[in-house]
Design a protein around this motif. Structure first.
Motif, short mmCIF file in Angstrom:
data_model
loop_
_atom_site.label_atom_id
_atom_site.label_comp_id
_atom_site.label_asym_id
_atom_site.label_seq_id
_atom_site.Cartn_x
_atom_site.Cartn_y
_atom_site.Cartn_z
N ALA A 76 0.83 -1.21 0.00
CA ALA A 76 0.00 0.00 0.00
C ALA A 76 0.86 1.26 0.00
N ILE A 77 1.96 1.25 0.74
CA ILE A 77 2.85 2.40 0.77
C ILE A 77 3.46 2.64 -0.60
N LYS A 78 3.92 1.57 -1.22
CA LYS A 78 4.50 1.71 -2.58
C LYS A 78 3.46 2.25 -3.55
N ARG A 79 2.24 1.74 -3.45
CA ARG A 79 1.17 2.16 -4.36
C ARG A 79 0.74 3.61 -4.09
N LYS A 80 0.49 3.94 -2.83
CA LYS A 80 -0.06 5.26 -2.50
C LYS A 80 1.00 6.37 -2.55
N TRP A 81 2.23 6.05 -2.19
CA TRP A 81 3.28 7.06 -2.14
C TRP A 81 4.17 7.03 -3.38
N LEU A 82 3.81 6.19 -4.32
CA LEU A 82 4.51 6.09 -5.60
C LEU A 82 5.99 5.76 -5.43
N PHE A 83 6.30 4.94 -4.42
CA PHE A 83 7.68 4.48 -4.20
C PHE A 83 8.00 3.44 -5.28
N GLN A 84 9.21 3.48 -5.76
CA GLN A 84 9.68 2.46 -6.70
C GLN A 84 10.15 1.25 -5.91
#
Length: 100
Positions: free
Chosen positions: A90-98
């Protein structure tokens, strides 16, 4: 990393609940998070001059703020763990982390 941390919080929370005869039902996780947010808000109010210091030094206020922030983080992880949420994804998805 978050899953390992969540497991540590889970073990600690379960032991505390068992020792104090607390039932950690589905609602408890969200209600406890709300309680901890209130305590964090109270600590912030003291640090920012919006609340009574209650004789606490600047160092004590800073420690209280850190402690309450740690409690909120712990209860977010407990809530996610209880509900089977994948916070890393969810963090990768919501915060656009690669992907790292």
């Amino acid at each position: 990393m978050l899953n390992d941390l969540a497991e540590k919080f889970e073990r600690s929370s379960r032991a505390y609940a068992d020792a104090n005869h607390i039932e950690r039902d589905a609602d408890w996780f969200l209600l406890k998070l709300q309680e901890e947010m209130g305590e964090l808000t109270q600590a912030w109010n003291r640090v920012s001059g919006r609340g009574r210091r209650k004789g606490r030094s600047d160092d004590e206020l800073a420690r209280d703020l850190a402690d309450e922030t740690a409690d909120v983080l712990g209860h977010i992880l407990l809530f996610a763990h209880r509900n089977g949420l994948d916070l890393s994804a969810a963090i990768k998805r919501k915060w656009l982390f690669q992907a790292e």
